[in-house]
Design a protein around this motif. Structure first.
Motif, PDB file in Angstrom:
ATOM      1  N   ALA A  99      99.048  39.056   9.591  1.00 49.73           N
ATOM      2  CA  ALA A  99      98.717  38.413   8.105  1.00 49.73           C
ATOM      3  C   ALA A  99      99.612  38.758   7.228  1.00 49.73           C
ATOM      4  O   ALA A  99      99.897  37.969   6.368  1.00 49.73           O
ATOM      5  N   LEU A 100     100.285  40.210   7.277  1.00 47.95           N
ATOM      6  CA  LEU A 100     101.015  40.355   6.189  1.00 47.95           C
ATOM      7  C   LEU A 100     102.551  40.009   6.091  1.00 47.95           C
ATOM      8  O   LEU A 100     103.149  39.865   5.313  1.00 47.95           O
ATOM      9  N   LEU A 101     102.846  40.291   7.470  1.00 48.55           N
ATOM     10  CA  LEU A 101     104.394  40.115   7.716  1.00 48.55           C
ATOM     11  C   LEU A 101     104.627  38.957   8.757  1.00 48.55           C
ATOM     12  O   LEU A 101     106.004  38.652   8.820  1.00 48.55           O
ATOM     13  N   GLY A 102     103.661  38.273   9.554  1.00 50.82           N
ATOM     14  CA  GLY A 102     104.129  37.398  10.555  1.00 50.82           C
ATOM     15  C   GLY A 102     104.570  36.158  10.202  1.00 50.82           C
ATOM     16  O   GLY A 102     105.348  35.504  11.078  1.00 50.82           O
ATOM     17  N   ASP A 103     104.181  35.561   8.698  1.00 48.79           N
ATOM     18  CA  ASP A 103     104.818  34.471   8.225  1.00 48.79           C
ATOM     19  C   ASP A 103     106.369  34.654   7.726  1.00 48.79           C
ATOM     20  O   ASP A 103     106.761  33.578   7.313  1.00 48.79           O
ATOM     21  N   VAL A 104     106.973  35.665   7.631  1.00 48.06           N
ATOM     22  CA  VAL A 104     108.279  35.806   7.551  1.00 48.06           C
ATOM     23  C   VAL A 104     109.414  35.413   8.364  1.00 48.06           C
ATOM     24  O   VAL A 104     109.158  35.684   9.459  1.00 48.06           O
ATOM     25  N   SER A 105     110.145  34.617   7.952  1.00 45.35           N
ATOM     26  CA  SER A 105     111.107  33.985   8.850  1.00 45.35           C
ATOM     27  C   SER A 105     112.042  35.059   9.461  1.00 45.35           C
ATOM     28  O   SER A 105     112.735  35.882   8.668  1.00 45.35           O
ATOM     29  N   ARG A 106     112.113  35.165  10.701  1.00 47.62           N
ATOM     30  CA  ARG A 106     113.216  35.672  11.433  1.00 47.62           C
ATOM     31  C   ARG A 106     114.622  35.237  10.798  1.00 47.62           C
ATOM     32  O   ARG A 106     114.873  34.126  10.369  1.00 47.62           O
ATOM     33  N   ALA A 107     115.697  36.241  10.790  1.00 50.30           N
ATOM     34  CA  ALA A 107     116.915  35.826  10.086  1.00 50.30           C
ATOM     35  C   ALA A 107     118.336  36.417  10.824  1.00 50.30           C
ATOM     36  O   ALA A 107     117.916  37.205  11.837  1.00 50.30           O
ATOM     37  N   SER A 108     119.195  35.819  10.527  1.00 50.72           N
ATOM     38  CA  SER A 108     120.580  36.364  11.323  1.00 50.72           C
ATOM     39  C   SER A 108     120.933  37.529  10.661  1.00 50.72           C
ATOM     40  O   SER A 108     121.963  37.566   9.563  1.00 50.72           O
ATOM     41  N   VAL A 109     120.553  38.879  11.097  1.00 44.86           N
ATOM     42  CA  VAL A 109     120.910  40.090  10.557  1.00 44.86           C
ATOM     43  C   VAL A 109     122.411  40.027  11.004  1.00 44.86           C
ATOM     44  O   VAL A 109     123.097  40.048  11.929  1.00 44.86           O
TER      45      VAL A 109
END
Length: 736
Positions: free
Chosen positions: A226-236
């Motif tokens: 709920a807190l972090l699951g909607d943050v998009s993956r990024a090209s680190v």
């Protein structure tokens, strides 16, 4: 010492070892966030760690600026949902402790809270890492705070030695740069730089969430989604750091720093964490420099008195580390120290370690294995660290197995391969030379019932059995302390305590220390203003042995003359070292100004004159003056049988005389007007210290005063911190 990773501005991160059976569950969300969970039903506290796989070594294109550390600070300065100061206040309101640290390869944010507040705690940390405000005004205030932190670190000789040694050892790898950054590069960081760096590295696929305590795995995992699951993956950004080349020749450097002490280190090219020689090098470092029975300590300090301290460490970060041996000296004995270190290393290369040395290290690791599981905070930390550095939250099992397999042949091989005198980097840190001269209660509950027993001589014993871990802790409080020291012998309590646990009739100091350390235990005597404390911690199977040691030290301590001389020298060294600390120098001056006659004003280390005047008879008189069973209290807590231990204590400790004398209570009228003292020191920082007369331990206002001090001065959440550091940016360190 065991292998270590460097933490933030002031932390040393030692790898922990897990026991062979525990239930870590690992989940990976769709966006790449790793979630590690362990249920600890008996824990009243829950530990929450958010680990980010970025540190000062991965700052390119800001390398050497300290931007990682700057971002870490700014995440406490407000988010899109929380204003300035609300994060520490909210953590404190839920009964939590919050902090963060930056290392060479990582940044970590951690919060410990009562179990019922774990979901709120997760919300707080998640908000910090995903939506920091980076308010321009707060950026500039925090910049000034970090600049003050830098000045404080530059005033710390041990810290400066460590940074200079890294700079000399590493030629190309970013491990050579200080975590806090170089000041000119740090000043150039903009608000836009901070936001860009955060966006690049604070991605879910570059983070680990670790939670341990009395938790429900399903509930915690749902909260994480709920807190972090909607943050998009990024090209680190790819971790593409230059390889540190192997050394092809020895190098020696001399650095000058305004201090009275000499520091010397020997740094050999080592291995990264994932290297198979990790285990043998760790065992070698522990045998050489961990504890008073280690080879280097016994030779350089006890036998030859060339150094005041010596240590060995196998530093294994993500990339190539080093094997280091460091010493502290009051006089420049660098040539003799170098020769002895090389001779000891050469002996290991030829003959390796004795069987008892290998056995001792294995036992120490096993003891640490169990201790690593004592707290929820420790478990959450361990899981995150091992996932980040080893790619395996269960790495400790492999590590323990690897240590157990190390043979003497392995020790000889790694000593020959890595500890080569033609590839060592030595660094001497010395004082500037003259011209032309060379160089809280209910919230935690009561899980353990306490049984009170009075021995026949009046000694009070408190026992609490807790079978959750095979550990026992014992503390003996002996009233007296510094307040009973004769005035001309300031520091007598400290010297007595330092020599008290060295030897007793029938057992020499070296044998006692070997036996204690071979069992993975620890025994110490600590002096205080009103009492001395004899303490030990051990595995439950070793409790009878340690109770025998306690009996020997209480009834027949030797106070060897050679140990008295050595400890006097170490106290003189500590007196000199304190001259480098603005805070410690100021605190002693404050006590002397606030108390004109009360024993609290005395320096625990004494003075050069008082130390010089002390004799062995003074120590014996001081020891006998405190030996009163009627005023002693012994506490035993952990995995043991109270009935059997009670019988042992009655048999052994009832021999202590019990006169039940009245406790000493010193008093002094408070100041009738303000007193002021100013001290000038050649330092970059300044310290302001205020002292007010407070309640005694017998005063009904004591608890209220402790609460008031916490409200005013607690780190991050205290009113002084919020006003002076957060709002005004006028100081880095505050306390009370």
């Amino acid at each position: 010492m065991t292998r270590s990773f460097r933490w933030g501005a002031a932390f040393l991160f030692v790898v922990l070892f897990c026991s062979p059976a525990f239930a870590v569950t690992r989940h990976v969300l769709d966006n790449g966030l790793v979630v590690l969970l362990e249920e600890m039903p008996s824990s009243p506290v829950t530990g929450i760690y958010l680990w980010v796989r970025t540190g000062s070594a991965t700052e390119s294109p800001y390398i050497g600026s300290g931007i990682t550390h700057f971002v870490e600070h700014m995440l406490f300065k407000g988010t899109s949902r929380r204003g300035v100061g609300e994060i520490p206040r909210e953590a404190k309101a839920m009964g939590g402790v919050i902090n963060a640290a930056t290392g060479y390869d990582h940044t970590v944010f951690y919060l410990s809270v009562p179990g019922e507040n774990v979901l709120r705690g997760m919300d707080l940390l998640a908000d910090m890492v995903r939506a920091p405000a980076f308010d321009p005004a707060e950026v500039e205030r925090e910049r000034e705070v970090i600049l003050k932190e830098g000045r404080m670190l530059r005033d710390n000789p041990a810290r400066q030695f460590s940074e200079k040694a890294r700079e000399r050892f590493y030629q190309v790898h970013p491990y050579r740069y200080p975590i806090i950054g170089h000041e000119d590069l740090f000043r150039a960081i903009t608000r836009e730089d901070l936001a860009a760096y955060h966006a690049a590295y604070y991605a879910p696929n570059n983070m680990i969430l670790s939670v341990a305590g009395n938790i429900d795995d399903v509930e915690i995992l749902a909260q994480a989604r709920a807190l972090l699951g909607d943050v998009s993956r990024a090209s680190v950004p790819l971790r593409d750091l230059p390889d540190e080349p192997g050394k092809i020749f020895a190098a020696s450097f001399v650095e000058e720093y305004p201090t009275d002490l000499f520091r010397m280190g020997f740094f050999y090219p080592g291995v990264p964490l994932a290297h198979p020689d990790l285990y043998a090098l760790d065992v070698l470092a522990m045998a050489l420099g961990d504890g008073e029975s280690s080879r280097l300590y016994r030779d350089l300090f006890e036998k030859r008195r060339l150094v005041d301290s010596v240590d060995a460490v196998n530093d294994t970060p993500l990339d190539r580390g080093y094997f280091g041996i460091t010493t502290v000296m009051r006089e420049d004995r660098s040539v003799e120290v170098r020769d002895r270190v090389l001779a000891i290393v050469q002996d290991v290369q030829r003959r390796g370690l004795r069987s008892d040395e290998l056995k001792k290290v294995r036992r120490q690791v096993e003891a640490m294995t169990i201790r690593a599981r004592e707290t929820a905070e420790g478990m959450a930390h361990r899981m995150a660290m091992e996932e980040a550095f080893a790619g395996d939250a269960l790495f400790s099992e492999k590590y323990l197995a690897g240590v157990r397999k190390v043979t003497n042949q392995d020790i000889r091989r790694v000593a020959r391969e890595y500890l080569r005198s033609d590839r060592v980097t030595s660094v001497l840190f010395r004082p500037p030379q003259e011209e032309g001269k060379d160089a809280e209660g209910d919230l935690l509950g009561s899980p353990v019932g306490v049984e009170k027993k009075i021995l026949s001589n009046g000694l009070t014993v408190l026992m609490g059995a807790d079978r959750s871990l095979p550990l026992v802790s014992v503390r003996l409080f002996v009233p007296g302390g510094m307040q009973i020291d004769p005035l001309p012998l300031e520091g007598l309590s400290t010297l007595t305590a330092r020599v008290w646990d060295k030897a007793f009739a029938g057992k020499g100091g070296a044998l006692i220390r070997r036996e204690i350390e071979s069992r993975g235990g620890a025994f110490s005597v600590g002096p205080g203003y009103t009492a001395d404390v004899l303490s030990f911690d051990c595995l439950s199977q070793d409790l009878p042995f340690f109770l025998g040691i306690l009996r020997g030290f209480l009834l027949d301590p030797s106070f060897p003359q050679e140990d008295i001389i050595r400890e006097k020298d170490r106290m003189l060294t500590a007196l000199r070292a304190r001259k480098d600390s603005v805070i410690q120098t100021g605190l002693q001056a404050l006590k002397e100004e606030l108390f004109l006659t009360h024993p609290v004003r005395r320096d625990p280390l004494g003075t050069e004159a008082s130390l010089g005047a002390m004799t062995r008879q003074d120590l014996l008189r001081r020891y006998r003056a405190t030996l009163d069973a009627g005023r002693m209290v012994l506490s035993v807590f952990g995995d043991f049988d109270p009935e059997k231990v009670g019988d042992i204590l009655e048999r052994d400790l009832s021999l202590i005389p019990g006169t039940s004398t009245e406790p000493v209570r010193s008093s002094e009228e408070p100041p009738r007007s303000p007193r002021l003292r100013e001290l000038r020191m050649d330092k970059e920082q300044a310290a302001v210290l205020y002292g007010l007369r407070g309640p005694t331990i017998y005063d009904k206002d004591l608890e209220a005063m402790q609460v008031a001090v916490n409200v005013l001065s607690s780190p991050l959440g205290g009113r002084m911190f919020q006003r002076i550091r957060d709002e005004l940016g006028k100081a880095y360190t505050l306390g009370g």
